[in-house]
Design a protein around this motif. Sequence first.
Motif, mmCIF file in Angstrom:
data_model
loop_
_atom_site.group_PDB
_atom_site.id
_atom_site.type_symbol
_atom_site.label_atom_id
_atom_site.label_comp_id
_atom_site.label_asym_id
_atom_site.label_seq_id
_atom_site.Cartn_x
_atom_site.Cartn_y
_atom_site.Cartn_z
ATOM 1 N N GLU A 148 -54.701 -44.300 -71.752
ATOM 2 C CA GLU A 148 -53.782 -43.479 -72.537
ATOM 3 C C GLU A 148 -53.473 -44.116 -73.890
ATOM 4 N N LYS A 149 -53.828 -45.408 -74.054
ATOM 5 C CA LYS A 149 -53.488 -46.140 -75.273
ATOM 6 C C LYS A 149 -54.688 -46.945 -75.746
ATOM 7 N N LEU A 150 -55.766 -46.259 -76.069
ATOM 8 C CA LEU A 150 -57.000 -46.947 -76.454
ATOM 9 C C LEU A 150 -56.838 -47.695 -77.771
ATOM 10 N N GLY A 151 -55.922 -47.238 -78.619
ATOM 11 C CA GLY A 151 -55.682 -47.930 -79.872
ATOM 12 C C GLY A 151 -55.154 -49.341 -79.655
ATOM 13 N N ASP A 152 -54.366 -49.546 -78.585
ATOM 14 C CA ASP A 152 -53.846 -50.871 -78.279
ATOM 15 C C ASP A 152 -54.973 -51.843 -77.951
ATOM 16 N N ALA A 153 -56.104 -51.322 -77.485
ATOM 17 C CA ALA A 153 -57.260 -52.164 -77.167
ATOM 18 C C ALA A 153 -58.197 -52.310 -78.367
ATOM 19 N N GLY A 154 -57.792 -51.736 -79.508
ATOM 20 C CA GLY A 154 -58.576 -51.891 -80.733
ATOM 21 C C GLY A 154 -59.691 -50.884 -80.912
ATOM 22 N N ALA A 156 -61.340 -47.721 -82.365
ATOM 23 C CA ALA A 156 -61.103 -46.971 -83.596
ATOM 24 C C ALA A 156 -61.438 -45.494 -83.465
ATOM 25 N N ASP A 157 -60.950 -44.692 -84.406
ATOM 26 C CA ASP A 157 -61.279 -43.269 -84.478
ATOM 27 C C ASP A 157 -62.791 -43.088 -84.634
ATOM 28 N N GLU A 158 -63.311 -42.042 -84.009
ATOM 29 C CA GLU A 158 -64.700 -41.596 -84.201
ATOM 30 C C GLU A 158 -65.705 -42.747 -84.089
ATOM 31 N N SER A 159 -65.574 -43.536 -83.027
ATOM 32 C CA SER A 159 -66.432 -44.713 -82.873
ATOM 33 C C SER A 159 -67.412 -44.615 -81.702
ATOM 34 N N TYR A 160 -67.364 -43.521 -80.923
ATOM 35 C CA TYR A 160 -68.257 -43.392 -79.767
ATOM 36 C C TYR A 160 -68.954 -42.035 -79.758
ATOM 37 N N ASP A 161 -70.192 -42.041 -79.256
ATOM 38 C CA ASP A 161 -70.951 -40.801 -79.087
ATOM 39 C C ASP A 161 -70.554 -40.078 -77.812
ATOM 40 N N ILE A 162 -70.239 -40.857 -76.778
ATOM 41 C CA ILE A 162 -69.941 -40.289 -75.460
ATOM 42 C C ILE A 162 -68.798 -41.066 -74.830
ATOM 43 N N VAL A 163 -67.885 -40.362 -74.189
ATOM 44 C CA VAL A 163 -66.856 -40.971 -73.347
ATOM 45 C C VAL A 163 -67.110 -40.499 -71.924
ATOM 46 N N TYR A 183 -60.641 -37.725 -77.309
ATOM 47 C CA TYR A 183 -61.010 -36.891 -78.458
ATOM 48 C C TYR A 183 -60.956 -37.706 -79.748
ATOM 49 N N ARG A 184 -59.944 -38.556 -79.869
ATOM 50 C CA ARG A 184 -59.770 -39.351 -81.092
ATOM 51 C C ARG A 184 -60.933 -40.313 -81.315
ATOM 52 N N VAL A 185 -61.376 -40.998 -80.258
ATOM 53 C CA VAL A 185 -62.410 -42.023 -80.439
ATOM 54 C C VAL A 185 -63.822 -41.443 -80.484
ATOM 55 N N MET A 192 -67.356 -35.723 -73.968
ATOM 56 C CA MET A 192 -66.682 -36.355 -72.838
ATOM 57 C C MET A 192 -67.320 -35.802 -71.574
ATOM 58 N N TYR A 193 -67.939 -36.688 -70.792
ATOM 59 C CA TYR A 193 -68.674 -36.292 -69.583
ATOM 60 C C TYR A 193 -68.026 -37.043 -68.429
#
Length: 346
Positions: A148-154, A156-163, A183-185, A192-193
């Motif tokens: 729920e808090k991926l930003g706390d783990a560093g 970033a926005d738009e950094s992955y092709d797939i979650v 959605y943010r990352v 998202m699969y």
Amino acid sequence: QEYYGKELQKLEDLKTNACVTSARPLAKAVRDALERVHEEVVARYYGCGLVIPECLMSCRILDLGSGSGRDCYLLSQLVGERGHVTGIDMTEGQVRHGAGSFPCPPGIPPPSFPSPSQVEVARKHIAYHMDKFGYQKPNVEFLQGYMEKLGDAGLADESYDIVISNCVINLAPDKKAVLREAYRVLKPGGEMYFSDIYANQRLSESVRKHRVLWGECLAGALYWRDLYSIAEEVGFSSPCLVTASPITIGSKELEDIVGDCRFVSATFRLFKVPGSSRTGPGQVIYNGGIVGHERELVFDANFTFKEGEVVDVDAEMAAILRSSRFAEEFLIRASGANTASPQGCC
């Protein structure tokens, strides 16, 4: 943290089959990849589906609730050395008490020793797997943190092709926050699969607060219709159902608590479709270029694309294919005015 870090040490400790992957046939590439994963990683694995989408070479993938790392190490092989896989999990090591092979004298308490967390198990085997895969440097990493808090783990926005996620979103009290962070990352056109447990009704307070049912992935199950409304609110495309299978509890005590509620394990795919890709319905032709899916690509429960065959798709599916990593695998053209619009991916 306590249930997965302390009570569950192996698959046999589970009290229901909710967190057990159904015995569906695996593609040869996936079977071969699984055989190269360390046995301790496999033994500490809990999941309700197979979260291995297609067309993965060189992709950056994030695994929410990566546990002991089984799915990450599978994907590590399928994305190749130029790809990257990040796993994030909230479990921490727990202190266990026990005398092991040396009984303690009367009156002396047994020694305490740490039980490795899921993340620790995953990290311990990075070097083993990179050597097994023949990689010069690691293409996996494991982080301790909250989905729920991926930003706390560093992250970033738009950094992955797939979650991806395998039977863990049900363990999060705030499902909307999880999907919002995913959605943010994701990059534009990203996917998202994920596999998870869903209920045929909203659960009662007594079920939602039952400790074992929560740990077994049932008490936190989302009412399946709510997935559609949350996905839309966050900004995703309509959920595309890939597979679904019923869950059996197998415990009279737990069955009495859930009453007439029924559960299914289901795999969905959601896409972050840019507004510029949304036009109208279209016709698509699959070129057969995805390894392991050369003859046909089973995209979801409604769309199967056969090599060289013209398929009419609705506006949303056309936008998904046009904006995602699948774009180079299809010839996509606008439909004629008289082309009927088929059922959407939802």
